[in-house]
Scaffold this active site. Structure first.
Site, PDB file in Angstrom:
ATOM      1  N   ASP A 110       0.440  -1.125  -0.118  1.00 53.11           N
ATOM      2  CA  ASP A 110      -0.092   0.045   0.236  1.00 53.11           C
ATOM      3  C   ASP A 110       0.796   1.499  -0.213  1.00 53.11           C
ATOM      4  O   ASP A 110       2.621   1.463   0.228  1.00 53.11           O
ATOM      5  CB  ASP A 110      -0.622   0.149   1.412  1.00 53.11           C
ATOM      6  CG  ASP A 110      -2.550   0.850   0.762  1.00 53.11           C
ATOM      7  OD1 ASP A 110      -2.216   1.810   0.542  1.00 53.11           O
ATOM      8  OD2 ASP A 110      -3.190   0.783   1.319  1.00 53.11           O
TER       9      ASP A 110
HETATM   10  C1  BGC Z   1      -5.160   3.394  -0.098  1.00 56.66           C
HETATM   11  C2  BGC Z   1      -5.149   2.096  -1.700  1.00 56.66           C
HETATM   12  C3  BGC Z   1      -4.699   3.148  -2.642  1.00 56.66           C
HETATM   13  C4  BGC Z   1      -3.403   3.448  -3.013  1.00 56.66           C
HETATM   14  C5  BGC Z   1      -3.171   4.069  -3.824  1.00 56.66           C
HETATM   15  C6  BGC Z   1      -4.037   4.355  -0.230  1.00 56.66           C
HETATM   16  O1  BGC Z   1      -3.736   5.252   0.681  1.00 56.66           O
HETATM   17  O2  BGC Z   1      -5.291   2.873   0.943  1.00 56.66           O
HETATM   18  O3  BGC Z   1      -6.617   0.712  -1.190  1.00 56.66           O
HETATM   19  O4  BGC Z   1      -5.085   1.961  -3.553  1.00 56.66           O
HETATM   20  O5  BGC Z   1      -3.881   4.450  -1.723  1.00 56.66           O
HETATM   21  O6  BGC Z   1      -4.140   5.608  -3.798  1.00 56.66           O
END
Ligand code: BGC
Length: 749
Positions: A281
């Protein structure tokens, strides 16, 4: 073929045979099966298998080039190796449709004019259809949109279990139930990946709250982990062959999920045979060596200089000083290249083209929305609205005009079409019916205050709950001057959002008071809630005759909702989670185990969602699996293929579904099991099968549900195995977890 390549091909073929034996499983990530295909390498057609081609690419790459592939070099891509013809691996969110283009070095939108996409219903809506076919439709359409935007990895689906109704991402996730979760997840992933796009299944794992998500250490006992929180991830890997998995932010049993050997190596790769790549993540990596060696392949993150990532300069340094071996680096590069060859991104030959914002995709979004709407209550047949009897409708509420494709923190969709509920009614109502619109309440926040849950400060804002007298008066006047009132209430994607949980279940912005006033003026007011997560709707629900629940429901949400209100569509959605009477009834809150501090222990164990309510005899406001219809159904003639089963057999259930009402409709037949005389703790009922059947008015259709006996297994923590307890099981059939009208017993030998 030159000598170097030939030699590499032979060596790699040997390596392949050995590694396949070791891993003992087939995979759809490209390997030898494609060996006879003609592949161009640097423009020259060469016939050799992917592995040897990958080996030769790796042999030619410098350490810096390899490591460039292991970390974000823009906000949503790693680094290309142009001189060898290896492009970036491009990524995009997400669960509501392909996210607008983000700048390469910051979170700001890139400002393109060709990055519009279809806005699909959020996860809760999809799950509420209880229709795996629609999940495939969704996956396939959003996959095509990702391909059209030249994205290799779609950061979706988001499948964490809904543990608390307060969860900020409840709207994005599917359900509180592991079985429904996997049945929606698998076709979604398959659909996405048919487009030469990798699904990135997230957030692996135990990421069930936003509060403290960056550091909280989640403690879940082993059986609960296996039976509740992992089944959909497991099915995504084993059944759908997901090409990538996103490592979550939080810790699990002391280790961050992106440096968690138990989760990433022992379970994901060794037990489930995962062959794809693990992407962190955004900013979920905290170390270099430990994260890489426990199984994270690509570190993605927030904008700091990309060379400062843990998998960038620090990793080059670690290899140079001997802390991390170059073989380890090659292992991760190889995984990424295998994925790229599978997706045909290296030479682009034969890759699907995709398509975006097409009429067909908007129709898909409509179909999903239409089956997701849940009819909670309908006394005196107030619904559907009979337009021949009325000449005016008061449409009240900020939610009648609120758009949700963008909003809040996190991934949204830039779309050309988002039909609001008001527009849906304008589109669908005959001209003879006049709409009197009044906003009634406004969305407002105390910007300088943060919400609190007990002593804990949450990230979320505090809502302004005082009503504006003028707005209320306008609404009351509109209601008084109309034959019928519909109030659109609930929340929105600014209030329900990533990075913060809600502090309570109160309806925001003073709307509850407004609804009560409207009900006084006209008891025949229809209340429509638009939200992604449970709210405290008890008082409103008790007083209202007609209540509908719908979701952040995509580009066509307003049209689908109007069609349900007007009876063009008979509602068939079912709640994918329990609507509690009050927060304290929910398991995480009854056990006082949310949100924890540095650590959160899931005290309720396996009794998540309805499992808790049923086992502890707590009456929910609306139960899991519940949803009414304009028609009525009678379930009967339950039959089963036999009464005694061995472990490898399948229980085939047949039920007659009679439509006894005045409308054609769809019903979800649900099968729950319970085990009397069990040697272990069990929930009173567990969903093990369901099917949605269409039945015309006055007719009967057969519903077929097959339950492999293996589906009855529990996870034995002593033997570390899934085991089916022998003996008697009761199979209960009904149309919600609390309306199980038939049962039969079987014996497992
Ligand atoms: C989220 C993810 C997301 C990523 C990119 C993170 O803050 O938890 O679900 O894919 O950001 O945007």
């Amino acid at each position: 073929m030159n000598n170097k390549v030939l030699l590499t091909a032979i060596i790699s073929a040997m390596v392949m045979i050995t590694s396949c034996k070791e891993e003992g499983k087939a995979t759809s990530i490209a390997t030898t099966n494609d060996s006879n295909k003609e592949i161009t390498y640097k423009g020259t057609p060469i016939s050799m298998d992917f592995e040897s081609k990958i080996d030769s690419l790796i042999m030619e790459m410098t350490l810096e080039e390899k490591i460039g592939m292991l970390h974000g070099n823009t906000m949503f891509a790693n680094k290309s190796v142009e001189r060898l013809g290896i492009p970036e691996l491009t990524m995009a969110d997400g669960p509501l449709g392909v996210r607008e283009e983000i700048s390469r070095t910051s979170w700001a939108p890139a400002g393109w004019d060709n990055d519009f996409a279809t806005y699909f219903p959020a996860g809760g809506g999809l799950a509420a259809t209880w229709n795996p076919k629609l999940s495939y439709v969704f996956g396939n359409a959003v996959g095509a949109e990702a391909r059209a935007r030249d994205k290799d990895v779609l950061l979706s689906p988001a499948i964490n279990i809904i543990r608390t109704p307060l969860g900020g991402r409840t709207y994005e996730y599917f359900t509180e139930d592991p079985f429904l979760n996997k049945k929606i997840t698998v076709p979604f992933v398959v659909g996405v990946q048919e487009n030469d796009v990798a699904a990135c299944v997230k957030h692996y794992a135990a990421n069930n709250q936003e509060t403290h998500r960056d550091f909280v250490d989640v403690q879940i006992d082993e059986r609960t982990l296996r039976e509740i929180y992992l089944p959909a991830f497991k099915a995504a890997v084993e059944e759908a062959e997901a090409y990538s998995i996103m490592g979550a932010y939080n810790k699990f049993r002391g280790d961050y999920l992106c440096e968690n050997p138990y989760m990433l190596d022992s379970i994901l790769r060794k037990e489930w045979g995962f062959k794809g790549i693990v992407i962190s993540d955004w900013a979920a990596v905290h170390t270099t060596k430990a994260s890489l060696e426990s199984g994270t392949d690509i570190e993605m993150g927030t904008p700091k200089p990309f060379n400062e990532f843990f998998f960038a300069d620090k990793l080059i340094e670690a290899v140079k000083n001997g802390e991390v071996s170059e073989d380890e680096i090659d292992k991760h590069v190889r995984r990424i290249l295998r994925l790229m060859f599978t997706l045909k991104t290296v030479d682009g030959k034969g890759q699907k083209e995709g398509s975006s914002s097409t009429e067909a995709h908007f129709k898909d979004a409509y179909d999903i929305a239409a089956e997701s709407v849940v009819l909670l209550k309908n006394e005196n047949n107030l619904l559907p609205i009979n337009t021949s009897n009325i000449s005016s409708i008061a449409v009240i509420g900020n939610n009648a005009i609120k758009k949700n494709a963008l909003g809040g923190f996190g991934a949204g969709v830039k779309t050309k079409i988002e039909v609001t509920p008001l527009e849906g009614l304008q589109n669908r109502l005959p001209e003879s019916v006049k709409i009197n619109f009044a906003e009634g309440y406004k969305e407002a926040y105390k910007r300088d205050e943060k919400a609190k849950f007990g002593d804990i400060t949450l990230n979320g804002p505090v809502t302004v709950n005082e009503l504006d007298e003028n707005l209320v008066n306008e609404a009351i006047t509109a209601a008084k001057n109309s034959d019928l009132t519909i109030v659109f209430a609930g929340s929105n994607r600014d209030y329900e959002t990533e990075a913060s949980d809600r502090a309570n279940l109160d309806l925001p912005y003073g709307q509850e008071e407004l609804i009560h006033q409207l009900l006084e003026v006209n008891p025949n007011t229809i209340v429509v809630f638009i939200a992604g997560a449970p709210f405290d709707i008890k008082a409103v629900s008790d007083k209202s005759k007609a209540v509908i629940w719908t979701w952040f429901n995509g580009s066509e949400g307003g049209n689908a909702l109007a069609d349900v209100l007007l009876g063009n569509i008979n509602p068939s959605g079912k709640l994918p989670w329990t609507m509690p009477v009050k927060l304290e009834d929910s398991p995480a809150h009854a056990t006082n185990s949310f949100p924890g501090d540095d650590t959160v222990t899931y005290e309720e164990g396996i009794l998540v969602g309805y499992r808790w309510f049923d086992t502890k005899n707590i009456e929910p406001l609306y139960p899991f699996g519940y949803g009414d219809s304009y028609t009525s159904f009678e379930l009967g003639d339950l039959s089963i293929n036999k009464s005694e089963f061995g472990e490898d057999e399948t229980i085939d259930i047949k039920v007659a579904v009679k439509n006894t009402g005045d409308w054609d409709g769809k019903e979800v037949v649900q099968a729950y099991i319970s085990k009397p005389n069990t040697s272990i703790e069990r929930a009173t009922n567990e969903l093990k099968g369901f099917t949605k059947v269409e039945v015309d008015q006055g007719s009967t259709a057969m519903a077929y549900i097959s339950i492999p006996v293996k589906e009855l297994a529990f996870y034995n923590t002593d033997t570390k195995n899934w085991e089916v307890e022998k003996g008697t099981y009761i199979i209960k059939i009904g149309n919600s977890s609390r309306n199980l009208t038939m049962e039969t017993s079987i014996n497992i030998l």
